[in-house]
Scaffold this motif. Structure first.
Motif, PDB file in Angstrom:
ATOM      1  N   UNK A 241       0.733  -1.238   0.022  1.00 46.23           N
ATOM      2  CA  UNK A 241       0.032  -0.190   0.191  1.00 46.23           C
ATOM      3  C   UNK A 241       0.927   1.229  -0.102  1.00 46.23           C
ATOM      4  N   UNK A 242       1.727   1.138   0.568  1.00 45.25           N
ATOM      5  CA  UNK A 242       3.021   2.177   0.541  1.00 45.25           C
ATOM      6  C   UNK A 242       3.943   2.349  -0.824  1.00 45.25           C
ATOM      7  N   UNK A 243       3.303   1.534  -1.627  1.00 44.02           N
ATOM      8  CA  UNK A 243       4.229   1.519  -3.067  1.00 44.02           C
ATOM      9  C   UNK A 243       5.390   0.756  -3.053  1.00 44.02           C
ATOM     10  N   UNK A 244       5.768   0.158  -2.119  1.00 45.11           N
ATOM     11  CA  UNK A 244       6.758  -0.837  -2.213  1.00 45.11           C
ATOM     12  C   UNK A 244       6.571  -2.280  -2.610  1.00 45.11           C
ATOM     13  N   UNK A 245       7.581  -3.059  -2.582  1.00 45.95           N
ATOM     14  CA  UNK A 245       7.162  -4.486  -3.209  1.00 45.95           C
ATOM     15  C   UNK A 245       7.371  -5.401  -1.921  1.00 45.95           C
ATOM     16  N   UNK A 246       6.646  -6.642  -1.733  1.00 46.66           N
ATOM     17  CA  UNK A 246       6.959  -7.472  -0.626  1.00 46.66           C
ATOM     18  C   UNK A 246       7.143  -8.739  -1.180  1.00 46.66           C
ATOM     19  N   UNK A 247       8.428  -9.415  -0.382  1.00 41.81           N
ATOM     20  CA  UNK A 247       8.286 -10.635  -0.612  1.00 41.81           C
ATOM     21  C   UNK A 247       8.735 -11.547   0.404  1.00 41.81           C
ATOM     22  N   UNK A 248       8.070 -12.697   0.776  1.00 41.45           N
ATOM     23  CA  UNK A 248       8.657 -13.703   2.055  1.00 41.45           C
ATOM     24  C   UNK A 248       9.914 -13.998   1.713  1.00 41.45           C
ATOM     25  N   UNK A 249      10.739 -14.568   2.640  1.00 41.40           N
ATOM     26  CA  UNK A 249      12.122 -14.628   2.914  1.00 41.40           C
ATOM     27  C   UNK A 249      12.677 -15.604   1.973  1.00 41.40           C
ATOM     28  N   UNK A 250      11.703 -16.740   1.763  1.00 43.16           N
ATOM     29  CA  UNK A 250      12.133 -17.946   0.702  1.00 43.16           C
ATOM     30  C   UNK A 250      12.177 -17.198  -0.673  1.00 43.16           C
ATOM     31  N   UNK A 251      11.099 -16.357  -0.828  1.00 38.00           N
ATOM     32  CA  UNK A 251      11.081 -15.939  -2.114  1.00 38.00           C
ATOM     33  C   UNK A 251      12.430 -14.871  -2.622  1.00 38.00           C
ATOM     34  N   UNK A 252      12.598 -14.100  -1.518  1.00 38.86           N
ATOM     35  CA  UNK A 252      13.759 -13.211  -1.628  1.00 38.86           C
ATOM     36  C   UNK A 252      14.909 -13.690  -2.215  1.00 38.86           C
ATOM     37  N   UNK A 253      15.200 -15.191  -1.609  1.00 31.41           N
ATOM     38  CA  UNK A 253      16.213 -16.041  -2.080  1.00 31.41           C
ATOM     39  C   UNK A 253      16.252 -16.391  -3.605  1.00 31.41           C
ATOM     40  N   UNK A 254      15.152 -16.730  -3.987  1.00 27.39           N
ATOM     41  CA  UNK A 254      14.960 -17.019  -5.246  1.00 27.39           C
ATOM     42  C   UNK A 254      14.859 -15.766  -6.353  1.00 27.39           C
ATOM     43  N   UNK A 255      14.465 -14.612  -5.949  1.00 24.92           N
ATOM     44  CA  UNK A 255      14.766 -13.636  -6.786  1.00 24.92           C
ATOM     45  C   UNK A 255      16.368 -12.970  -6.791  1.00 24.92           C
ATOM     46  N   UNK A 256      16.993 -13.249  -5.694  1.00 20.55           N
ATOM     47  CA  UNK A 256      18.555 -13.005  -5.539  1.00 20.55           C
ATOM     48  C   UNK A 256      19.306 -13.845  -6.915  1.00 20.55           C
ATOM     49  N   UNK A 257      18.734 -15.074  -6.887  1.00 14.66           N
ATOM     50  CA  UNK A 257      19.225 -15.932  -8.063  1.00 14.66           C
ATOM     51  C   UNK A 257      18.837 -15.533  -9.276  1.00 14.66           C
ATOM     52  N   UNK A 258      17.437 -15.004  -9.385  1.00 11.61           N
ATOM     53  CA  UNK A 258      17.113 -14.481 -10.728  1.00 11.61           C
ATOM     54  C   UNK A 258      17.950 -13.323 -11.101  1.00 11.61           C
ATOM     55  N   UNK A 259      18.246 -12.442 -10.290  1.00 15.59           N
ATOM     56  CA  UNK A 259      18.734 -11.189 -10.613  1.00 15.59           C
ATOM     57  C   UNK A 259      20.505 -11.509 -10.884  1.00 15.59           C
ATOM     58  N   UNK A 260      20.962 -12.205 -10.037  1.00 16.38           N
ATOM     59  CA  UNK A 260      22.177 -12.849 -10.143  1.00 16.38           C
ATOM     60  C   UNK A 260      22.414 -13.361 -11.637  1.00 16.38           C
ATOM     61  N   UNK A 261      21.787 -14.297 -11.898  1.00 13.17           N
ATOM     62  CA  UNK A 261      21.722 -14.857 -13.280  1.00 13.17           C
ATOM     63  C   UNK A 261      21.550 -13.752 -14.394  1.00 13.17           C
ATOM     64  N   UNK A 262      20.763 -12.920 -14.347  1.00 12.01           N
ATOM     65  CA  UNK A 262      20.424 -11.807 -15.252  1.00 12.01           C
ATOM     66  C   UNK A 262      21.820 -10.979 -15.310  1.00 12.01           C
ATOM     67  N   UNK A 263      22.306 -10.757 -14.270  1.00  5.20           N
ATOM     68  CA  UNK A 263      23.454  -9.677 -14.201  1.00  5.20           C
ATOM     69  C   UNK A 263      24.758 -10.273 -15.095  1.00  5.20           C
ATOM     70  N   UNK A 264      24.923 -11.973 -15.058  1.00  4.54           N
ATOM     71  CA  UNK A 264      25.815 -12.323 -15.707  1.00  4.54           C
ATOM     72  C   UNK A 264      25.685 -11.918 -17.084  1.00  4.54           C
ATOM     73  N   UNK A 265      24.781 -11.880 -17.969  1.00  4.78           N
ATOM     74  CA  UNK A 265      24.361 -11.401 -19.238  1.00  4.78           C
ATOM     75  C   UNK A 265      24.191  -9.760 -19.576  1.00  4.78           C
ATOM     76  N   UNK A 266      24.688  -9.181 -18.473  1.00  2.00           N
ATOM     77  CA  UNK A 266      24.306  -7.605 -18.558  1.00  2.00           C
ATOM     78  C   UNK A 266      25.526  -7.103 -19.267  1.00  2.00           C
ATOM     79  N   UNK A 267      25.331  -6.612 -20.427  1.00  2.00           N
ATOM     80  CA  UNK A 267      26.284  -5.872 -21.356  1.00  2.00           C
ATOM     81  C   UNK A 267      27.275  -4.867 -20.994  1.00  2.00           C
ATOM     82  N   UNK A 268      26.555  -3.978 -20.025  1.00  2.00           N
ATOM     83  CA  UNK A 268      27.422  -2.811 -19.655  1.00  2.00           C
ATOM     84  C   UNK A 268      28.199  -3.071 -18.579  1.00  2.00           C
ATOM     85  N   UNK A 269      29.339  -2.177 -18.333  1.00  2.00           N
ATOM     86  CA  UNK A 269      30.391  -2.405 -17.446  1.00  2.00           C
ATOM     87  C   UNK A 269      29.579  -1.630 -16.198  1.00  2.00           C
TER      88      UNK A 269
END
Length: 220
Positions: free
Chosen positions: A122-150
């Motif tokens: 309601x305050x405009x933020x996102x909320x994920x339970x703790x186990x989901x945060x771990x999954x999201x970390x892996x998602x963003x970590x994997x995405x960052x490996x393909x990030x073309x910018x320095x």
């Protein structure tokens, strides 16, 4: 109390609906304006009852949560959505975030987290339970490996004000909290947040924090 947060619940198990109703009724800031046991006509019902936040099971008869989120996007509805699921599959989490979900809770922890989740969203933020945060970390970590910018080039483009806001986001401060602490408007905070997400090529505040932590941008 005026300006209560209007909530609609959608799950095909009446027992879970009843349990959430009991929890939400303990908070005077909330008003449950309806509930659904399937996804049929859910989007229209949410539009008619003025729902602020839809708490929705991902698996429902007639129309599932993914289909509902897609219909929200097609019709331009701005109702915020918190997903409930028995699953924590990374692909599913990535899909609902892409479709605009503001939160994701596993059903195992929904009872203890639902109030905080609704207030945060309601305050405009996102909320994920703790186990989901771990999954999201892996998602963003994997995405960052393909990030073309320095990363160094990206970091050098971050302004002092953006870095200040990034640190406050990492402390789980809401947009309202940050605006009061820095004496700027909530709209200005959101503009900085959007600029940061664009610069860092992430889709959420969680992505911002993960990038900042990975590159030592967060002050202790």
């Amino acid at each position: 109390m005026e300006n209560k947060i209007k909530i609609h619940l959608a799950d095909d198990h009446q027992v879970l609906i009843d349990g959430m109703l009991a929890v939400l009724k303990t908070n005077n800031d909330f008003e449950v304006v309806g509930f659904s046991l399937n996804g049929e006509n859910l989007v229209d019902r949410v539009a008619k009852n003025g729902t602020d936040i839809l708490v929705m099971d991902i698996n429902m008869p007639e129309k599932d949560g993914i289909q509902v989120l897609r219909e929200f996007n097609e019709k331009g509805f701005t109702c915020k959505v918190i997903i409930l699921s028995s699953y924590d599959d990374a692909k599913l989490i990535k899909e609902v975030i892409k479709l605009g979900a503001s939160g994701y809770l596993t059903k195992q922890c929904a009872g203890e987290n639902i109030i905080d989740a609704i207030k945060t969203v309601a305050d405009g933020e996102q909320y994920f339970s703790s186990t989901i945060k771990d999954k999201i970390f892996n998602i963003f970590t994997n995405n960052s490996q393909n990030h073309a910018m320095n990363p160094e080039e990206i970091i050098s483009s971050i302004t002092a004000r953006e870095l200040e806001i990034l640190n406050l986001i990492s402390q789980e401060k809401s947009g309202k909290d940050i605006s009061e602490m820095l004496d700027i408007s909530v709209n200005t905070v959101e503009t900085h947040r959007k600029n940061l997400m664009k610069k860092l090529n992430v889709k959420s505040s969680v992505g911002l924090v993960i990038f900042a932590a990975k590159h030592n941008l967060i002050e202790n």
